[in-house]
Design an enzyme around this catalytic site. Structure first.
Site, PDB file in Angstrom:
ATOM      1  N   HIS A 209      -4.391  -6.136  -8.917  1.00  0.00           N
ATOM      2  CA  HIS A 209      -5.383  -5.107  -8.572  1.00  0.00           C
ATOM      3  C   HIS A 209      -6.770  -5.748  -8.620  1.00  0.00           C
ATOM      4  CE1 HIS A 209      -7.131  -1.160  -8.157  1.00  0.00           C
ATOM      5  NE2 HIS A 209      -7.974  -1.480  -9.126  1.00  0.00           N
TER       6      HIS A 209
ATOM      7  N   MET B 289       0.809  -1.226   0.000  1.00  0.00           N
ATOM      8  CA  MET B 289       0.000   0.000   0.000  1.00  0.00           C
ATOM      9  C   MET B 289       0.839   1.272   0.000  1.00  0.00           C
ATOM     10  SD  MET B 289      -2.912  -1.328  -0.261  1.00  0.00           S
ATOM     11  CE  MET B 289      -4.107  -0.058   0.093  1.00  0.00           C
ATOM     12  N   ARG B 290       1.945   1.274  -0.729  1.00  0.00           N
ATOM     13  CA  ARG B 290       2.724   2.495  -0.904  1.00  0.00           C
ATOM     14  C   ARG B 290       2.812   2.806  -2.382  1.00  0.00           C
ATOM     15  NH1 ARG B 290       2.596   5.391   3.119  1.00  0.00           N
ATOM     16  NH2 ARG B 290       4.352   6.642   2.427  1.00  0.00           N
TER      17      ARG B 290
HETATM   18  C1  GRF Z   1      -5.870  -7.755  -2.780  1.00  0.00           C
HETATM   19  O1  GRF Z   1      -7.235  -7.609  -3.016  1.00  0.00           O
HETATM   20  C2  GRF Z   1      -5.057  -7.150  -3.888  1.00  0.00           C
HETATM   21  O2  GRF Z   1      -5.676  -7.255  -5.131  1.00  0.00           O
HETATM   22  C3  GRF Z   1      -4.997  -5.706  -3.473  1.00  0.00           C
HETATM   23  O3  GRF Z   1      -4.849  -5.734  -2.072  1.00  0.00           O
HETATM   24  C4  GRF Z   1      -5.419  -6.935  -1.566  1.00  0.00           C
HETATM   25  C5  GRF Z   1      -4.345  -7.620  -0.800  1.00  0.00           C
HETATM   26  O4  GRF Z   1      -4.809  -8.776  -0.167  1.00  0.00           O
HETATM   27  N1  GRF Z   1      -3.942  -5.023  -4.171  1.00  0.00           N
HETATM   28  P1  GRF Z   1      -3.773  -9.832   0.431  1.00  0.00           P
HETATM   29  O5  GRF Z   1      -2.873  -9.054   1.391  1.00  0.00           O
HETATM   30  O6  GRF Z   1      -3.012 -10.423  -0.683  1.00  0.00           O
HETATM   31  O7  GRF Z   1      -4.612 -10.827   1.170  1.00  0.00           O
END
Ligand code: GRF
Length: 218
Positions: free
Chosen positions: A111, A92-93
């Site tokens: 995504h 998330m960066r």
């Molecule tokens: C997933 O839905 C991915 O597509 C998105 O963030 C979520 C991460 O889930 N980018 P996880 O940490 O892999 O369970």
């Protein structure tokens, strides 16, 4: 052929990371998950990876003055482990253009939407609000603009009138766990090549049916 040394970058629970770890256990899988890296020390995925015997490292973004310094440290960790390919999995960066260019065509992301629809956050809420009948997930090469870049694999799921954010998210997540290993294998095998900003799949056809998955699940 030697397995491609791959890092998975996470910020949270790491269920996609686990799907990649599971797939990488197959002797003929072309990538080895050599490192799991998180920008958050409390990411649940870190302990899950460690339990599997995978090396983990934390590069806490809060310890750095700016993105450049954070990314320099990321690069140091990746280079130290001789990483060749990076998978973002719920990382998330936002990454700067410099980092993305340095890893051009060696950096992939998952995504939770059928890009280019629903870039950004809260994709499932927005899919429900838009009333789409089909939703899904995309694995793509990363470019400097968020949630853009050549598409490697997509998985589609139906949207039902009874769906809630959670039920739709769960259905999409199941397809994420299927397409990410497929996409990673295609890239690690050098079967997914970027030509004029589109992905060409050099394949014998055995993956053709896998790249679009529409599971019949509720
Ligand atoms: C997933 O839905 C991915 O597509 C998105 O963030 C979520 C991460 O889930 N980018 P996880 O940490 O892999 O369970």
């Amino acid at each position: 052929m030697a397995k491609i040394r791959t890092a998975v970058l996470i910020s949270g629970r790491g269920s996609n990371m686990m799907a990649l770890l599971d797939a990488a256990e197959a002797p003929d899988f072309p990538a080895a998950i050599s490192l799991v890296l998180s920008n958050r020390p409390d990411a649940a995925g870190l302990s899950a990876a460690a339990r599997r015997g995978v090396e983990t490292v934390v590069v806490d973004h809060r310890q750095f003055d700016d993105r450049a310094a954070f990314e320099a440290s990321l690069n140091e960790a990746l280079n130290e482990k001789k990483i060749e390919l990076v998978c973002l999995a719920g990382f998330m960066r936002l990454l700067t253009g410099d980092f993305v260019e340095a890893w051009r065509d060696r950096l992939i992301n998952i995504h939770p939407s059928l890009l280019p629809a629903f870039k950004g956050l809260e994709t499932h809420d927005r899919a429900l609000a838009a009333g789409v009948r089909i939703h899904g997930a995309t694995v793509h090469f990363v470019r400097a603009t968020m949630d853009e870049g050549p598409v490697i694999a997509q998985g589609a799921v139906p949207v039902f009138p009874s769906d809630t954010t959670d039920s739709l998210a769960e259905r999409v997540l199941a397809v994420e766990h299927r397409i990410y290993p497929i996409a990673l294998a295609l890239v690690a095998n050098r079967k997914a090549r970027v030509v004029s900003e589109k992905v060409m799949i050099d394949d014998d056809g055995s993956h053709a049916g896998d790249v679009l998955i529409v599971p019949h699940c509720r």
